[in-house]
Motif scaffolding. Sequence first.
Motif, mmCIF file in Angstrom:
data_model
loop_
_atom_site.group_PDB
_atom_site.id
_atom_site.type_symbol
_atom_site.label_atom_id
_atom_site.label_comp_id
_atom_site.label_asym_id
_atom_site.label_seq_id
_atom_site.Cartn_x
_atom_site.Cartn_y
_atom_site.Cartn_z
ATOM 1 N N ALA A 459 0.826 -1.205 0.000
ATOM 2 C CA ALA A 459 0.000 0.000 0.000
ATOM 3 C C ALA A 459 0.863 1.258 0.000
ATOM 4 N N LEU A 460 1.959 1.246 0.774
ATOM 5 C CA LEU A 460 2.853 2.406 0.849
ATOM 6 C C LEU A 460 3.433 2.742 -0.515
ATOM 7 N N GLU A 461 3.912 1.710 -1.214
ATOM 8 C CA GLU A 461 4.528 1.932 -2.518
ATOM 9 C C GLU A 461 3.515 2.443 -3.539
ATOM 10 N N MET A 462 2.317 1.858 -3.526
ATOM 11 C CA MET A 462 1.302 2.259 -4.493
ATOM 12 C C MET A 462 0.735 3.645 -4.187
ATOM 13 N N LEU A 463 0.613 3.986 -2.897
ATOM 14 C CA LEU A 463 0.160 5.327 -2.528
ATOM 15 C C LEU A 463 1.158 6.379 -3.000
ATOM 16 N N LYS A 464 2.434 6.084 -2.840
ATOM 17 C CA LYS A 464 3.465 7.019 -3.297
ATOM 18 C C LYS A 464 3.383 7.197 -4.810
ATOM 19 N N THR A 465 3.162 6.083 -5.523
ATOM 20 C CA THR A 465 3.033 6.164 -6.983
ATOM 21 C C THR A 465 1.830 7.021 -7.367
ATOM 22 N N LEU A 466 0.692 6.783 -6.707
ATOM 23 C CA LEU A 466 -0.517 7.525 -7.027
ATOM 24 C C LEU A 466 -0.363 9.011 -6.717
ATOM 25 N N GLU A 467 0.218 9.330 -5.565
ATOM 26 C CA GLU A 467 0.393 10.732 -5.195
ATOM 27 C C GLU A 467 1.303 11.448 -6.183
ATOM 28 N N THR A 468 2.372 10.768 -6.600
ATOM 29 C CA THR A 468 3.290 11.358 -7.580
ATOM 30 C C THR A 468 2.589 11.553 -8.917
ATOM 31 N N GLY A 474 -1.189 13.647 -13.965
ATOM 32 C CA GLY A 474 -1.543 12.472 -14.754
ATOM 33 C C GLY A 474 -0.599 12.170 -15.904
ATOM 34 N N GLN A 475 0.621 12.718 -15.876
ATOM 35 C CA GLN A 475 1.607 12.479 -16.933
ATOM 36 C C GLN A 475 2.504 11.303 -16.539
ATOM 37 N N LEU A 476 2.416 10.195 -17.292
ATOM 38 C CA LEU A 476 3.161 8.982 -16.933
ATOM 39 C C LEU A 476 4.670 9.163 -17.049
ATOM 40 N N ASN A 477 5.122 9.870 -18.085
ATOM 41 C CA ASN A 477 6.562 10.062 -18.248
ATOM 42 C C ASN A 477 7.157 10.810 -17.054
ATOM 43 N N ASP A 478 6.489 11.888 -16.643
ATOM 44 C CA ASP A 478 6.975 12.671 -15.496
ATOM 45 C C ASP A 478 6.914 11.852 -14.217
ATOM 46 N N THR A 489 6.768 0.341 -15.930
ATOM 47 C CA THR A 489 6.445 0.032 -14.533
ATOM 48 C C THR A 489 5.388 0.996 -14.011
ATOM 49 N N ALA A 490 5.566 2.283 -14.333
ATOM 50 C CA ALA A 490 4.579 3.286 -13.914
ATOM 51 C C ALA A 490 3.210 2.993 -14.531
ATOM 52 N N THR A 491 3.207 2.607 -15.807
ATOM 53 C CA THR A 491 1.943 2.288 -16.490
ATOM 54 C C THR A 491 1.237 1.117 -15.807
ATOM 55 N N TYR A 492 2.016 0.086 -15.487
ATOM 56 C CA TYR A 492 1.432 -1.090 -14.829
ATOM 57 C C TYR A 492 0.820 -0.711 -13.473
ATOM 58 N N ARG A 493 1.557 0.095 -12.709
ATOM 59 C CA ARG A 493 1.055 0.472 -11.377
ATOM 60 C C ARG A 493 -0.238 1.289 -11.471
ATOM 61 N N ILE A 494 -0.296 2.213 -12.423
ATOM 62 C CA ILE A 494 -1.499 3.040 -12.562
ATOM 63 C C ILE A 494 -2.685 2.177 -12.987
ATOM 64 N N PHE A 505 -8.865 6.853 -14.514
ATOM 65 C CA PHE A 505 -7.947 7.983 -14.402
ATOM 66 C C PHE A 505 -8.040 8.939 -15.591
ATOM 67 N N LYS A 506 -8.803 8.563 -16.613
ATOM 68 C CA LYS A 506 -8.942 9.453 -17.757
ATOM 69 C C LYS A 506 -9.942 10.571 -17.466
ATOM 70 N N LYS A 507 -10.716 10.404 -16.381
ATOM 71 C CA LYS A 507 -11.707 11.408 -16.017
ATOM 72 C C LYS A 507 -11.101 12.444 -15.078
ATOM 73 N N VAL A 508 -11.216 13.709 -15.440
ATOM 74 C CA VAL A 508 -10.622 14.800 -14.661
ATOM 75 C C VAL A 508 -11.209 14.857 -13.257
ATOM 76 N N ASN A 509 -12.527 14.630 -13.138
ATOM 77 C CA ASN A 509 -13.141 14.723 -11.814
ATOM 78 C C ASN A 509 -12.611 13.661 -10.855
ATOM 79 N N VAL A 510 -12.184 12.509 -11.394
ATOM 80 C CA VAL A 510 -11.585 11.461 -10.558
ATOM 81 C C VAL A 510 -10.241 11.930 -10.009
ATOM 82 N N LEU A 511 -9.432 12.539 -10.862
ATOM 83 C CA LEU A 511 -8.122 13.044 -10.434
ATOM 84 C C LEU A 511 -8.285 14.104 -9.352
ATOM 85 N N VAL A 512 -9.268 14.983 -9.532
ATOM 86 C CA VAL A 512 -9.506 16.042 -8.547
ATOM 87 C C VAL A 512 -9.895 15.442 -7.204
#
Length: 535
Positions: A459-468, A474-478, A489-494, A505-512
Amino acid sequence: MHLTVEQALAVYPLSEGELIAGDSGKQRIVKSINVMDAPDIADWIKEGEMLFTTAYLIKDDLEEASELIRKLHYRGASGLGIKLGRFWESIPERLTSLADELGFPLIALPFQFTFSDQMNGLFHAEMKRSTDQLEGALQKQIRLMRFALRAESISSLFESVTDAIGCPIAVVGAKGQVVFSSPGIPADWLTDQWPWPPLKTRLKHLGRQAFRIPLMNRDACTGFAFFFDSLPFLSPVEEGLYTQAAEIISHHLNYSYEDYFELSVQKDFGSLIKKFLKNGVTAEAVLEYAERWEMEWLETGYYCALVDLPPAAAVLRTERLDDLKASMLSNARMQALKGIHVVMDEGVLCVVPIATAGTEGELLREALESCLAGLGLDERRAPKAAICARKKQLKEMADAFAECRNTFRLAREWGVEERIVRYDTLDLAMIFEPVSREKMRIYCQRWLGGLLSKDPGYALEMLKTLETYLDCDGQLNDTAKKLFIHRNTATYRIEKLSELLDVDFKKVNVLVRLKIAFLFRSLLAAETGEGERGA
């Protein structure tokens, strides 16, 4: 001759030989070659000499052969080459074991070549290396002289010297602050064991090596220049080149920059902005002064940043803020922004045009990172910075200043630990301050519960990925770059997070909404520790 054993083994016909033992000593310097023709040759050997032998004098006595290797090692010889095929078919295991233990290079020489063949090959290689080195140094010196004879802008001084020398450089000021460093050079490496005596010093530490030269202004040391290279040794030609570059840097720092720092425009305009923010002068008076000195950017766009000291540094606050401002003015990246720096009661205020700060303020952030890291202070004493949202007119400067102050307040209340915080990332916090803590917990469980119920480490690792991912809009490269992972790896985690949280994650309201969930977790963590950032 100045070749390493490894370099010498790449020279024909010695390249036909083989390093049998003592691999850890292959960086020893070969200064000359000697041939063994007397039993007491080890007593006459000089540091850096490589000895060639047919093993005739030691072939029948391994104890004597072992003693020879020990003596050569302790006298600083660079290695021992033994010609096989005449008296020995192979080098005895006893000798190879001893050479490995001492880190003393033991080379099996090819039978078909004479000792003179080997020496001629090495001498020709050394002559070519020296000629190339002199030609390279001459070209660098020409570039340095061209630079020294033309007027250079403040921001391009260090880049010009770096290009001319052809190696990374760094400059540390008289107070131990990092004025400039090429990318990838940590500030704590540069300031290790500060202060230093004003002497030329060859440094090797933590996988890096550099030549440090004091920058002198008459009899006073005003800083140090570092020149980073990968050479096993520094020749007089290269040392002279670095010294010349250091003198050019010293001249510009002590004269060109001194004039720049003391420009009355910087002082007067800074004082005017301070009075304007305290309602002491009108916006018209500031704009009139700005127009006189061609500072139209106050009406085309700018950013404000407030840099303040931590509470632990409250003693002698005014003097410390003055020192902080001086450090910022002496930082090459801050200079390149061409902004105005003012000491306020709340900290050092920097006003920087968008043209140099970057459209999103990214160059301002990078410059502040460089400056604050270069101070070399621990977390308890290190200053922090707040950056406002982009402004377009002078009349918005009071709002910009207020945003910086509010950003500091919110960062403290929400437990934000970053050294540099932007108002854009915390303005939502002001809206949600009245929300009850219980509602925040329910909201976090609603949006993050599918992940929080998993194994804590996962959970810790995935939360860090999501927060980043959210911080990167929502930019995978960054996201991959910030986490130092591959994009796949980033794509798989998302994708996995989308499945666990049952969101798109394609919906803006979800990201907000997820961004709000992390804001709530930060506030809960700051107050109770129950929802620590990224955990």
